[in-house]
Design a protein around this motif. Structure first.
Motif, short mmCIF file in Angstrom:
data_model
loop_
_atom_site.label_atom_id
_atom_site.label_comp_id
_atom_site.label_asym_id
_atom_site.label_seq_id
_atom_site.Cartn_x
_atom_site.Cartn_y
_atom_site.Cartn_z
N GLY A 1 45.32 85.91 55.32
CA GLY A 1 44.38 85.42 54.43
C GLY A 1 42.91 85.60 54.66
O GLY A 1 42.72 86.25 55.53
N ILE A 2 42.15 84.89 53.81
CA ILE A 2 40.50 84.95 54.37
C ILE A 2 40.25 84.80 55.71
O ILE A 2 39.34 85.36 56.13
CB ILE A 2 39.78 84.15 53.15
N ALA A 3 40.73 83.59 55.91
CA ALA A 3 40.39 83.19 57.48
C ALA A 3 40.74 84.34 58.34
O ALA A 3 40.05 84.66 59.28
CB ALA A 3 40.90 81.83 57.95
N GLY B 1 52.79 73.03 64.91
CA GLY B 1 51.71 73.94 64.34
C GLY B 1 51.28 74.86 65.38
O GLY B 1 51.60 74.83 66.38
N PRO B 2 50.43 75.84 64.93
CA PRO B 2 49.91 75.67 63.70
C PRO B 2 50.76 76.29 62.73
O PRO B 2 51.64 77.21 62.98
CB PRO B 2 48.50 76.80 63.82
N ALA B 3 50.76 75.66 61.22
CA ALA B 3 51.68 76.03 60.25
C ALA B 3 51.23 77.47 59.99
O ALA B 3 49.93 78.00 59.70
CB ALA B 3 51.43 75.22 58.97
N GLU B 4 52.29 78.34 59.59
CA GLU B 4 52.07 79.63 59.01
C GLU B 4 51.58 79.46 57.69
O GLU B 4 52.16 78.94 56.80
CB GLU B 4 53.35 80.43 59.01
N LEU B 5 50.65 80.34 57.39
CA LEU B 5 49.93 80.67 56.12
C LEU B 5 50.97 80.88 54.87
O LEU B 5 50.82 79.79 53.87
CB LEU B 5 48.90 81.77 55.89
#
Length: 355
Positions: free
Chosen positions: A148-150, A297-301
């Protein structure tokens, strides 16, 4: 600073590159022995000598135990550090090495060891020698993975990791400039053959860069794209902050005075108010809450996006005046949609077989 990829980095350039860290107490320099990190050490040492007061510099080399030459390269770094009047430490990645995912595991181990060395040395910052070329490769890797953008913002100039600030002063500098600087100063450096090993992703992408550059996708343009995406990501984060405050206010108004779902050990969003928020912001709000309360986590996008779609579908399939319901776990968090509210909390422990 000249925009010539083969220009030498001057003392004035170095002063500008390291200016953000002149007032910190101590800095760990991550020095592997390759041209980028050797240039980092040499330029940082010269910069520090020209300051009346400034941070202590400590050079640290991580020996991953993967190549026989690594120990010799660490000794070479130590000799150069001594000539530059810098203390030097070699830290080693001990134990069994994974058979798959080795580059990622080695990178994680490297940062963990560097952070430990920084804390031991009283350093608040670790400086690495990532260049514009590295930034372009990182952008390509993440683009191919569908980030994603991040993720496409690639590497930040400064970020926090393991309780220490990780800084990258060379993100807008080409590798060829660092090599030119070392050649001018007649300083040698190591050549790591794994940088050309086509069994790994980065070398394969590196081999594609000349063809991409011929079409306009050179390292400068790719790094510029990452910078613009970082700017867009920062703007979306501000929107997510505002949306989170607005939804929390809505929830407090609908609940008892002083109620704070986050402090209570769970997060609650009014579904109708949440549904009115732009999709990218909703994804981030879910991801933030899941990462806060889910211990896995971290949760996958992609999984968070799928969860958001499930919430939207649950709302769209409501019949007979009944409110939608949904219950799902993700990254150790339990996400429930009941009575018009989305609730996110830590999931109960999984039952083991035989219990």
């Amino acid at each position: 600073m000249p925009d010539d990829d083969h220009s030498v980095i001057s003392a004035r350039d170095a002063k500008r590159l390291f200016a953000d860290w002149k007032d910190v107490p101590a800095i760990v320099l991550a020095v592997s022995g390759g041209p980028d990190s050797i240039a980092l050490m040499w330029l940082a040492a010269r910069w520090r000598r020209n300051l009346a007061r400034g941070p202590r510099l400590i050079a640290v080399t991580v020996d991953h135990g993967l190549r026989a030459e690594a120990a010799r390269e660490a000794r070479d770094v130590k000799r150069l550090a001594r000539a530059l009047d810098l203390p030097h430490r070699t830290v080693r990645w001990n134990g069994a090495k994974p058979k798959t995912g080795l580059p990622a595991a080695a990178r994680a181990a490297r940062y963990q060891l560097l952070a430990q060395a920084a804390r031991t040395s009283g350093a608040t910052h670790i400086l690495t020698a990532h260049t514009r070329d590295d930034q372009a490769e990182t952008l390509l890797m993440r683009m191919l993975r569908g980030s994603g953008i991040a993720g496409l913002a690639a590497m930040a100039r400064q970020s926090e990791r393991d309780g220490v600030l990780l800084a990258r002063p060379f993100l807008h500098i080409s590798k060829s400039q660092l090599v030119a600087t070392l050649n001018r100063a007649k300083i040698g450096f190591a050549d790591d053959p794994t940088n050309r090993d086509m069994n790994f992703t980065r070398p394969r992408l590196r081999a594609l860069l000349p063809a991409l550059a011929a079409e306009g996708g050179d390292a400068r343009n790719l790094a510029r794209l990452a910078s613009r995406l970082a700017r867009a990501n920062a703007a979306v984060e501000v929107l997510a902050d505002g949306a989170e405050r607005y939804l929390a206010l809505r929830e407090r108004e609908a609940s008892r005075p002083g109620f704070d779902a986050g402090i209570a050990g769970f997060k609650v969003f009014d579904f109708e108010a949440f549904a009115a928020v732009p999709e990218e912001v909703r994804v981030r709000l879910l991801q933030r809450a899941i990462d806060r309360f889910g211990p896995e986590g971290p949760a996958e996008l992609g999984k968070v996006e799928a969860l958001l779609s499930a919430l939207d579908r649950a709302s769209a399939t409501t019949t007979g005046g009944k409110r939608p319901k949904l219950k799902q776990t993700l990254a150790g968090a339990l996400i429930s949609l009941v009575d018009g509210r989305i609730r996110i909390e830590q999931a109960p422990p999984r039952r083991r077989r035989g219990d």
